[in-house]
Write an enzyme that holds these catalytic residues in place. Structure first.
Site, PDB file in Angstrom:
ATOM      1  N   ASP A   8       0.883  -1.082  -0.153  1.00 22.57           N
ATOM      2  CA  ASP A   8      -0.065  -0.044   0.028  1.00 22.57           C
ATOM      3  C   ASP A   8       0.973   1.131  -0.187  1.00 22.57           C
ATOM      4  O   ASP A   8       2.154   1.117   0.225  1.00 22.57           O
ATOM      5  CB  ASP A   8      -1.131   0.185   1.239  1.00 22.57           C
ATOM      6  CG  ASP A   8      -1.851   1.156   1.361  1.00 22.57           C
ATOM      7  OD1 ASP A   8      -2.411   1.557   0.333  1.00 22.57           O
ATOM      8  OD2 ASP A   8      -1.886   1.682   2.463  1.00 22.57           O
ATOM      9  N   SER A   9       0.484   2.441  -0.205  1.00 17.40           N
ATOM     10  CA  SER A   9       1.078   3.633   0.024  1.00 17.40           C
ATOM     11  C   SER A   9       1.805   3.770   1.335  1.00 17.40           C
ATOM     12  O   SER A   9       2.628   4.556   1.432  1.00 17.40           O
ATOM     13  CB  SER A   9       0.349   4.838  -0.277  1.00 17.40           C
ATOM     14  OG  SER A   9      -0.786   5.039   0.505  1.00 17.40           O
ATOM     15  N   TYR A  40      -0.666   8.327  -2.444  1.00 17.56           N
ATOM     16  CA  TYR A  40      -0.952   7.960  -3.670  1.00 17.56           C
ATOM     17  C   TYR A  40      -2.101   8.423  -4.340  1.00 17.56           C
ATOM     18  O   TYR A  40      -2.014   8.998  -5.605  1.00 17.56           O
ATOM     19  CB  TYR A  40      -0.921   6.444  -4.102  1.00 17.56           C
ATOM     20  CG  TYR A  40       0.201   5.481  -3.741  1.00 17.56           C
ATOM     21  CD1 TYR A  40       1.522   5.784  -3.629  1.00 17.56           C
ATOM     22  CD2 TYR A  40       0.164   4.104  -4.105  1.00 17.56           C
ATOM     23  CE1 TYR A  40       2.516   5.065  -3.484  1.00 17.56           C
ATOM     24  CE2 TYR A  40       1.246   3.354  -4.175  1.00 17.56           C
ATOM     25  CZ  TYR A  40       2.520   3.782  -3.798  1.00 17.56           C
ATOM     26  OH  TYR A  40       3.393   3.011  -3.768  1.00 17.56           O
ATOM     27  N   GLY A  41      -2.948   8.931  -3.571  1.00 24.17           N
ATOM     28  CA  GLY A  41      -4.190   9.451  -4.244  1.00 24.17           C
ATOM     29  C   GLY A  41      -4.313  10.506  -4.727  1.00 24.17           C
ATOM     30  O   GLY A  41      -5.205  10.779  -5.706  1.00 24.17           O
ATOM     31  N   CYS A  72      -4.512  -1.500  -1.888  1.00 24.87           N
ATOM     32  CA  CYS A  72      -4.516  -0.262  -1.939  1.00 24.87           C
ATOM     33  C   CYS A  72      -5.367  -0.002  -3.106  1.00 24.87           C
ATOM     34  O   CYS A  72      -5.312  -0.470  -4.190  1.00 24.87           O
ATOM     35  CB  CYS A  72      -3.205   0.557  -2.425  1.00 24.87           C
ATOM     36  SG  CYS A  72      -3.271   2.076  -2.830  1.00 24.87           S
ATOM     37  N   ASN A  73      -6.670   0.829  -2.922  1.00 21.93           N
ATOM     38  CA  ASN A  73      -7.932   1.073  -4.048  1.00 21.93           C
ATOM     39  C   ASN A  73      -6.932   1.757  -5.216  1.00 21.93           C
ATOM     40  O   ASN A  73      -7.267   1.661  -6.437  1.00 21.93           O
ATOM     41  CB  ASN A  73      -8.887   1.834  -3.639  1.00 21.93           C
ATOM     42  CG  ASN A  73      -9.767   0.943  -2.479  1.00 21.93           C
ATOM     43  OD1 ASN A  73     -10.907   0.244  -2.853  1.00 21.93           O
ATOM     44  ND2 ASN A  73      -9.208   0.837  -1.317  1.00 21.93           N
ATOM     45  N   THR A  74      -6.141   2.825  -4.880  1.00 23.14           N
ATOM     46  CA  THR A  74      -5.543   3.757  -5.864  1.00 23.14           C
ATOM     47  C   THR A  74      -4.742   2.827  -6.842  1.00 23.14           C
ATOM     48  O   THR A  74      -4.726   2.965  -7.888  1.00 23.14           O
ATOM     49  CB  THR A  74      -4.739   4.792  -5.102  1.00 23.14           C
ATOM     50  OG1 THR A  74      -5.855   5.350  -4.106  1.00 23.14           O
ATOM     51  CG2 THR A  74      -4.452   6.009  -6.027  1.00 23.14           C
ATOM     52  N   CYS A 186     -11.098   3.273   0.359  1.00 22.44           N
ATOM     53  CA  CYS A 186      -9.638   3.533   0.583  1.00 22.44           C
ATOM     54  C   CYS A 186      -9.195   2.656   1.855  1.00 22.44           C
ATOM     55  O   CYS A 186      -9.699   2.789   2.926  1.00 22.44           O
ATOM     56  CB  CYS A 186      -9.216   5.100   1.002  1.00 22.44           C
ATOM     57  SG  CYS A 186      -7.529   5.306   1.365  1.00 22.44           S
ATOM     58  N   THR A 187      -8.125   1.927   1.797  1.00 17.32           N
ATOM     59  CA  THR A 187      -7.731   0.990   2.745  1.00 17.32           C
ATOM     60  C   THR A 187      -7.370   1.541   4.125  1.00 17.32           C
ATOM     61  O   THR A 187      -7.424   1.019   5.242  1.00 17.32           O
ATOM     62  CB  THR A 187      -6.865  -0.068   2.423  1.00 17.32           C
ATOM     63  OG1 THR A 187      -5.704   0.654   1.911  1.00 17.32           O
ATOM     64  CG2 THR A 187      -7.333  -0.905   1.278  1.00 17.32           C
TER      65      THR A 187
HETATM   66  N1  DGL Z   1      -4.631   3.281   0.938  1.00 20.11           N
HETATM   67  C1  DGL Z   1      -4.806   3.968  -0.214  1.00 20.11           C
HETATM   68  C2  DGL Z   1      -5.954   3.326  -1.153  1.00 20.11           C
HETATM   69  O1  DGL Z   1      -6.712   2.374  -0.722  1.00 20.11           O
HETATM   70  C3  DGL Z   1      -4.151   4.889  -0.769  1.00 20.11           C
HETATM   71  C4  DGL Z   1      -4.290   6.200  -0.166  1.00 20.11           C
HETATM   72  C5  DGL Z   1      -3.485   7.262  -0.497  1.00 20.11           C
HETATM   73  O2  DGL Z   1      -2.213   6.892  -0.734  1.00 20.11           O
HETATM   74  O3  DGL Z   1      -3.553   8.359  -1.153  1.00 20.11           O
HETATM   75  O4  DGL Z   1      -6.587   4.101  -1.918  1.00 20.11           O
END
Ligand code: DGL
Length: 263
Positions: A8-9, A40-41, A72-74, A186-187
């Site tokens: 993940d980020s 990352y978003g 990570c969803n992103t 988002c996780t």
């Molecule tokens: N945890 C991540 C997600 O599920 C990324 C959040 C981020 O880094 O912006 O999207």
């Protein structure tokens, strides 16, 4: 020995790793928090795709992973298709906002989705949304890019987490007062679940995908997993921040290590 790589980020993927450990107690996990580059978003999709590719190569070469969970969803939205193309033999599980379970659960047919800007702007999310429009035409979706929230959770800034949660959830409720289901897309957000639930009020159910991702990972591992249930926590940036989050939220005392260049 079965080793599953998870990345993940930052600390958000720990919410997925918790479910993975429960579902697969004998598997060894290598968790990589790319916290030198979080969040990352707000980054361009191409950047997230390239970074995800580099992390995956490194997990394969250095840690000999048997499967990968993009926690990570992103990163899933930006890069999972190209990861699968590059590594056809590697089972890869991603995370996506849980629109389908939300559509099945909502009674008012008003569903909110909190996610990063990157996830909500992705083609992958648009396709998911279109599938749901066809399968559940009566459901109305209310999306909100919770800008800043993942970063506040990442740095453990409780005051900012409270403030941003309030701001983003209030905006959703203003748009859809009858909203009864809120997807945590988002996780990172499950670690702010208490604040989100408080801002949303008692009639709103929160949904995340960690358990479904863990079940899916169990299904894609082709052999019965063997290992010692070891968890290795690695970070590209502040390892102590990762160890602190794991201890604070999950009670894990493993500690974490910083890795330099992914080579
Ligand atoms: N945890 C991540 C997600 O599920 C990324 C959040 C981020 O880094 O912006 O999207």
């Amino acid at each position: 020995m079965t080793t599953v790589g998870v990345f993940d980020s930052g600390v958000g993927g720990l919410s997925v790793l918790r479910a993975l450990r429960e579902a697969l107690p004998q598997v060894d996990f290598v968790y990589f928090a790319d916290n030198a580059f979080a969040p990352y978003g707000e980054r361009p999709a191409e950047w997230v795709t390239e970074r995800s590719a580099a992390i995956t190569r490194w997990l394969l070469e250095r840690h000999h992973i048997d499967a990968l969970v993009v926690a990570c969803n992103t990163a899933t939205a930006a890069g999972i298709d190209s990861l699968r193309q590059a590594h056809p033999a590697l089972p890869i599980v991603g995370v996506e906002p849980a629109l389908k379970p939300a559509a099945a659960l909502t009674r008012t047919r008003q569903v909110g989705v909190l996610a990063t800007r990157g996830t909500l702007a992705s083609e992958r999310y648009a396709r998911l949304r279109e599938r749901l429009r066809q399968s559940h035409p009566a459901v109305q979706w209310h999306e909100r890019a919770a800008v800043g929230l993942a970063a506040a959770i990442e740095t453990g800034d409780t005051a900012a987490t409270q403030r941003l949660t309030q701001e983003h959830v209030s905006a959703l409720l203003a748009q859809a007062p009858a909203l009864d289901t809120l997807v945590l897309g988002c996780t990172h957000y499950p670690f702010a679940a208490a604040a989100i639930a408080q801002a949303a009020g008692t009639g709103v159910r929160l949904i995340d995908t960690a358990d479904a991702v863990a079940r899916r990972t169990r299904d894609v591992l082709d052999a019965t997993p063997t290992g010692q249930g070891k968890v290795t926590l690695l970070a590209s940036g502040d390892a102590q921040a990762l160890a602190t989050a794991a201890q604070r939220w999950l009670g894990w005392t493993e500690g974490a290590e910083q890795v330099g260049n992914l080579r």
